[in-house]
Design a protein around this motif. Structure first.
Motif, PDB file in Angstrom:
ATOM      1  N   ARG A  30       0.957  -1.190  -0.034  1.00 58.59           N
ATOM      2  CA  ARG A  30       0.081   0.004   0.090  1.00 58.59           C
ATOM      3  C   ARG A  30       0.913   1.201   0.139  1.00 58.59           C
ATOM      4  NH1 ARG A  30      -2.771  -2.998   4.228  1.00 58.59           N
ATOM      5  NH2 ARG A  30      -4.441  -4.069   3.304  1.00 58.59           N
ATOM      6  N   GLY A  31       0.138   2.306  -0.538  1.00 54.91           N
ATOM      7  CA  GLY A  31       0.986   3.564  -0.443  1.00 54.91           C
ATOM      8  C   GLY A  31       0.264   4.742  -1.025  1.00 54.91           C
ATOM      9  N   PRO A  32       0.810   5.986  -0.820  1.00 53.46           N
ATOM     10  CA  PRO A  32       2.127   6.152  -0.235  1.00 53.46           C
ATOM     11  C   PRO A  32       1.773   6.343   1.363  1.00 53.46           C
ATOM     12  CG  PRO A  32       1.136   8.063  -1.272  1.00 53.46           C
ATOM     13  CD  PRO A  32       0.106   7.017  -1.691  1.00 53.46           C
ATOM     14  N   LEU A  33       2.688   5.846   1.975  1.00 50.79           N
ATOM     15  CA  LEU A  33       2.904   5.946   3.249  1.00 50.79           C
ATOM     16  C   LEU A  33       4.289   6.420   3.585  1.00 50.79           C
ATOM     17  CD1 LEU A  33       1.452   2.517   4.150  1.00 50.79           C
ATOM     18  CD2 LEU A  33       0.259   4.311   4.070  1.00 50.79           C
ATOM     19  N   ASN A  34       4.399   7.419   4.537  1.00 46.01           N
ATOM     20  CA  ASN A  34       5.733   8.232   4.569  1.00 46.01           C
ATOM     21  C   ASN A  34       6.119   8.078   6.172  1.00 46.01           C
ATOM     22  OD1 ASN A  34       5.587   8.981   2.003  1.00 46.01           O
ATOM     23  ND2 ASN A  34       5.185  10.844   2.256  1.00 46.01           N
ATOM     24  N   PHE A  35       6.368   7.128   6.608  1.00 48.56           N
ATOM     25  CA  PHE A  35       6.245   5.712   6.326  1.00 48.56           C
ATOM     26  C   PHE A  35       5.253   4.926   6.925  1.00 48.56           C
ATOM     27  CE2 PHE A  35      10.996   5.080   4.832  1.00 48.56           C
ATOM     28  CZ  PHE A  35      10.597   4.803   3.595  1.00 48.56           C
ATOM     29  N   SER A  36       4.434   5.684   7.856  1.00 49.77           N
ATOM     30  CA  SER A  36       3.609   4.872   8.454  1.00 49.77           C
ATOM     31  C   SER A  36       2.311   5.894   8.454  1.00 49.77           C
ATOM     32  CB  SER A  36       3.937   4.543   9.885  1.00 49.77           C
ATOM     33  OG  SER A  36       3.717   5.701  10.585  1.00 49.77           O
ATOM     34  N   MET A  37       0.939   4.979   8.997  1.00 54.08           N
ATOM     35  CA  MET A  37      -0.218   5.952   8.983  1.00 54.08           C
ATOM     36  C   MET A  37      -0.338   7.070  10.127  1.00 54.08           C
ATOM     37  SD  MET A  37      -2.366   4.959   6.819  1.00 54.08           S
ATOM     38  CE  MET A  37      -4.294   5.181   7.393  1.00 54.08           C
ATOM     39  N   ASN A  38       0.784   6.868  10.914  1.00 60.33           N
ATOM     40  CA  ASN A  38       1.048   8.038  11.898  1.00 60.33           C
ATOM     41  C   ASN A  38       2.153   9.260  11.344  1.00 60.33           C
ATOM     42  OD1 ASN A  38      -0.332   6.790  14.195  1.00 60.33           O
ATOM     43  ND2 ASN A  38       1.271   5.409  14.265  1.00 60.33           N
ATOM     44  N   ASP A  39       2.223   9.026  10.129  1.00 59.60           N
ATOM     45  CA  ASP A  39       2.985  10.075   9.287  1.00 59.60           C
ATOM     46  C   ASP A  39       2.296  10.734   8.225  1.00 59.60           C
ATOM     47  OD1 ASP A  39       5.484   9.979  11.144  1.00 59.60           O
ATOM     48  OD2 ASP A  39       5.590   7.905  10.188  1.00 59.60           O
ATOM     49  N   GLU A  40       2.815  11.353   7.288  1.00 55.27           N
ATOM     50  CA  GLU A  40       2.111  11.920   6.039  1.00 55.27           C
ATOM     51  C   GLU A  40       1.859  10.675   5.329  1.00 55.27           C
ATOM     52  OE1 GLU A  40       5.274  14.281   4.478  1.00 55.27           O
ATOM     53  OE2 GLU A  40       5.082  15.861   5.924  1.00 55.27           O
ATOM     54  N   ARG A  81      -2.466   9.184 -11.837  1.00 57.26           N
ATOM     55  CA  ARG A  81      -2.494   8.665 -13.195  1.00 57.26           C
ATOM     56  C   ARG A  81      -1.232   7.634 -13.269  1.00 57.26           C
ATOM     57  NH1 ARG A  81       0.355  10.515 -17.286  1.00 57.26           N
ATOM     58  NH2 ARG A  81       0.127  12.701 -16.829  1.00 57.26           N
ATOM     59  N   LEU A  82       0.093   7.967 -12.927  1.00 57.44           N
ATOM     60  CA  LEU A  82       0.776   7.141 -12.784  1.00 57.44           C
ATOM     61  C   LEU A  82       0.825   5.866 -12.083  1.00 57.44           C
ATOM     62  CD1 LEU A  82       3.985   9.700 -12.879  1.00 57.44           C
ATOM     63  CD2 LEU A  82       2.828   8.685 -14.719  1.00 57.44           C
ATOM     64  N   ILE A  83       0.167   6.216 -11.004  1.00 62.30           N
ATOM     65  CA  ILE A  83       0.142   5.006  -9.893  1.00 62.30           C
ATOM     66  C   ILE A  83      -0.920   4.120 -10.292  1.00 62.30           C
ATOM     67  CG2 ILE A  83      -0.674   4.462  -7.437  1.00 62.30           C
ATOM     68  CD1 ILE A  83       0.482   7.428  -6.935  1.00 62.30           C
ATOM     69  N   GLU A  84      -1.927   4.414 -11.003  1.00 60.55           N
ATOM     70  CA  GLU A  84      -2.988   3.702 -11.467  1.00 60.55           C
ATOM     71  C   GLU A  84      -2.354   2.786 -12.539  1.00 60.55           C
ATOM     72  OE1 GLU A  84      -6.222   6.150 -11.808  1.00 60.55           O
ATOM     73  OE2 GLU A  84      -6.374   6.491  -9.717  1.00 60.55           O
ATOM     74  N   ALA A  85      -1.611   3.559 -13.407  1.00 62.79           N
ATOM     75  CA  ALA A  85      -1.217   2.781 -14.682  1.00 62.79           C
ATOM     76  C   ALA A  85      -0.261   1.605 -14.124  1.00 62.79           C
ATOM     77  CB  ALA A  85      -0.099   3.764 -15.445  1.00 62.79           C
ATOM     78  N   ALA A  86       0.362   1.560 -12.906  1.00 69.52           N
ATOM     79  CA  ALA A  86       1.377   0.454 -12.367  1.00 69.52           C
ATOM     80  C   ALA A  86       0.483  -0.469 -11.677  1.00 69.52           C
ATOM     81  CB  ALA A  86       2.174   1.222 -11.502  1.00 69.52           C
ATOM     82  N   GLY A  87      -0.936  -0.584 -11.928  1.00 74.92           N
ATOM     83  CA  GLY A  87      -1.772  -1.649 -11.539  1.00 74.92           C
ATOM     84  C   GLY A  87      -2.472  -1.356  -9.958  1.00 74.92           C
ATOM     85  N   TYR A  88      -2.291  -0.246  -9.427  1.00 72.32           N
ATOM     86  CA  TYR A  88      -2.866   0.261  -8.344  1.00 72.32           C
ATOM     87  C   TYR A  88      -4.369   0.506  -8.137  1.00 72.32           C
ATOM     88  CZ  TYR A  88       1.962  -0.379  -6.140  1.00 72.32           C
ATOM     89  OH  TYR A  88       2.746  -0.933  -5.681  1.00 72.32           O
ATOM     90  N   VAL A  89      -5.070  -0.004  -7.171  1.00 72.33           N
ATOM     91  CA  VAL A  89      -6.360   0.561  -7.143  1.00 72.33           C
ATOM     92  C   VAL A  89      -6.447   1.100  -5.680  1.00 72.33           C
ATOM     93  CG1 VAL A  89      -7.373  -1.426  -8.494  1.00 72.33           C
ATOM     94  CG2 VAL A  89      -6.885  -1.905  -5.970  1.00 72.33           C
ATOM     95  N   LYS A  90      -7.761   1.623  -5.521  1.00 73.44           N
ATOM     96  CA  LYS A  90      -7.922   2.724  -4.225  1.00 73.44           C
ATOM     97  C   LYS A  90      -8.030   1.811  -3.161  1.00 73.44           C
ATOM     98  CE  LYS A  90     -12.021   4.926  -2.253  1.00 73.44           C
ATOM     99  NZ  LYS A  90     -13.348   5.515  -2.600  1.00 73.44           N
ATOM    100  N   ALA A  91      -7.495   1.878  -2.045  1.00 68.80           N
ATOM    101  CA  ALA A  91      -7.580   1.427  -0.715  1.00 68.80           C
ATOM    102  C   ALA A  91      -8.612   2.030   0.031  1.00 68.80           C
ATOM    103  CB  ALA A  91      -6.165   0.917  -0.186  1.00 68.80           C
ATOM    104  N   MET A  92      -8.490   3.291   0.140  1.00 66.99           N
ATOM    105  CA  MET A  92      -9.086   4.054   1.087  1.00 66.99           C
ATOM    106  C   MET A  92      -8.879   5.684   0.757  1.00 66.99           C
ATOM    107  SD  MET A  92     -11.108   4.352   3.656  1.00 66.99           S
ATOM    108  CE  MET A  92     -11.123   2.800   4.681  1.00 66.99           C
ATOM    109  N   ASP A  93      -9.874   6.297   0.901  1.00 70.64           N
ATOM    110  CA  ASP A  93      -9.765   7.917   0.655  1.00 70.64           C
ATOM    111  C   ASP A  93      -9.839   8.491   2.016  1.00 70.64           C
ATOM    112  OD1 ASP A  93      -9.488   7.885  -2.129  1.00 70.64           O
ATOM    113  OD2 ASP A  93     -11.520   8.387  -2.499  1.00 70.64           O
ATOM    114  N   LEU A  94      -8.950   9.679   2.113  1.00 71.20           N
ATOM    115  CA  LEU A  94      -8.936  10.503   3.434  1.00 71.20           C
ATOM    116  C   LEU A  94      -9.461  11.939   2.968  1.00 71.20           C
ATOM    117  CD1 LEU A  94      -5.253   9.283   4.148  1.00 71.20           C
ATOM    118  CD2 LEU A  94      -7.475   8.079   5.052  1.00 71.20           C
ATOM    119  N   TYR A  95     -10.086  12.628   3.830  1.00 73.80           N
ATOM    120  CA  TYR A  95     -10.762  14.061   3.603  1.00 73.80           C
ATOM    121  C   TYR A  95      -9.967  14.975   4.439  1.00 73.80           C
ATOM    122  CZ  TYR A  95     -14.855  11.261   1.414  1.00 73.80           C
ATOM    123  OH  TYR A  95     -15.521  10.375   0.826  1.00 73.80           O
TER     124      TYR A  95
END
Length: 377
Positions: free
Chosen positions: A123-133, A158-172
């Motif tokens: 999963r990503g991007p995580l810089n480097f954990s859910m407690n960070d950016e 667009r670049l990330i999705e072109a590499a085969g990634y799908v949505k895991a979760m949106d943050l508002y």
């Protein structure tokens, strides 16, 4: 892709070049906020950052014809996998020119490294954990990010999705004009919130800086307890919280930190709002802290006029009965008294219906969305 070379970062000089790459990539982006280089380097130092007591990582660069064109970091957080019972790795610190081949090559490097660690999802991007950016900005590109929030070019999704990634979760991220929001908020909400606090035998107070160490112990219990069922949440270790508190202590406004507690002093919830230090970073230009960078940052810090409500939650036993809104109300009122004009509530999971509704009812407008992606390995 034959002229793209992916290399692991293996030296201090290589890491410095890695950290400086965004200064080149974003030089024409008026909404990018430059970091302090020494602070960013310290984040990657396994001797200084307690995250690495339970996590491991590898940084990679991409070069084309010898020119640096992208960066990424791969990470495995063993504490996350223990808590969630999965074999999940991650990637973060992804920066890339607008080139699909470069992006795919960088992401493939992070994926291959995670496979070697035995992971089966990334999963990503995580810089480097859910407690960070965390997260890739997918809308709301026209304003700078607030403190500890990310910013990226429009082409990243667009670049990330072109590499085969799908949505895991949106943050508002929600933004409100504080004075207007308080004036237009339903008065019933104020009454319900205060009555709910009283009926549950709670009191809400500001943090006591004279007893900061004891207050941190209350905050630890409240933070890890309130978020334990949230998607992706990993409880912070005592060392991580102590480290974060030590770094933030010189920068916080104690009038914007609230603790909810029972009559016998047990924590029931916590709320932490930070002045938007990104305003000062942006005006100072970031870069090296010495000899003048930190001084310029501290000068511009005096003119911060917005805040980010970054932690707000009640223990499960006290949720859903109206008390949840008290932190937002207290924070907004105190921020207004102290001259702040805007408040961002972020980030909030798209699935956290209650909190999103509270902020919207208090005049918040959802103005940025960040996305965490995932891919099966």
């Amino acid at each position: 892709m034959s002229n793209i070379v992916i290399e692991p970062v293996a030296t201090r000089g290589g890491l410095t070049e890695y950290v400086k790459f965004p200064f080149k990539l974003y030089r024409d982006d008026p909404n990018w906020v430059p970091p302090l280089i020494e602070e960013r380097l310290a984040y990657f130092d396994t001797r200084k950052n307690p995250l690495y007591e339970h996590a491991r990582y590898q940084m990679f660069t991409a070069r084309r014809n010898g020119e640096l064109v992208g960066t990424i970091g791969a990470v495995v957080n063993d504490r996350h996998n223990l808590v969630h019972g999965e074999l999940a790795g991650g990637w973060g610190f992804f920066e890339c020119i607008d080139d699909e081949d470069v992006a795919v090559a960088l992401l493939a490097a992070a994926e291959d490294w995670n496979r070697l660690q035995g992971m089966d999802i990334i999963r990503g991007p995580l810089n480097f954990s859910m407690n960070d950016e965390v997260g890739t900005l997918i809308d709301g590109f026209d304003t700078p990010p607030m403190v500890m929030m990310t910013h990226n070019p429009r082409y990243y999704p667009r670049l990330i999705e072109a590499a085969g990634y799908v949505k895991a979760m949106d943050l508002y991220a929600w933004l409100s004009e504080i004075e207007k929001g308080l004036a237009e908020a339903p008065q019933k909400l104020f009454r319900v919130a205060h009555k709910a606090v009283e009926s549950q035998g709670l009191r809400v107070r500001k943090v006591d800086m004279k007893h900061f160490d004891q207050e941190i112990e209350l905050i630890k219990a409240a933070y890890n307890g309130a978020w334990q069922r949230n998607w992706g949440f990993v409880p912070m270790t005592d060392h991580e919280i102590d480290h974060l508190a030590a770094n933030l202590k010189p920068m916080i406004d104690p009038n914007l930190i609230f603790i909810a507690e029972t009559e016998d002093g047990k924590p029931a919830g916590v709320s932490l709002t930070m002045p938007d230090l990104h305003q000062a970073l942006k005006r100072s230009g970031g870069g090296h802290m010495w000899p003048f960078g930190l001084a310029k940052f501290m000068w511009h810090r005096r003119h911060i006029d917005q805040v980010r409500l970054m932690i707000m939650g009640m223990l499960e036993a006290y949720r859903g009965r109206g008390a949840d809104a008290i932190f937002y109300l207290e924070t907004a009122q105190e921020a207004l008294r102290r001259g702040y004009k805007r408040l961002e509530g972020s980030w909030i999971l798209e699935t956290n219906t209650m909190m999103n509704q509270i902020i919207e009812r208090l005049g918040g407008v959802r103005y940025k969305t960040y996305r965490i992606y995932e891919k099966r390995l």
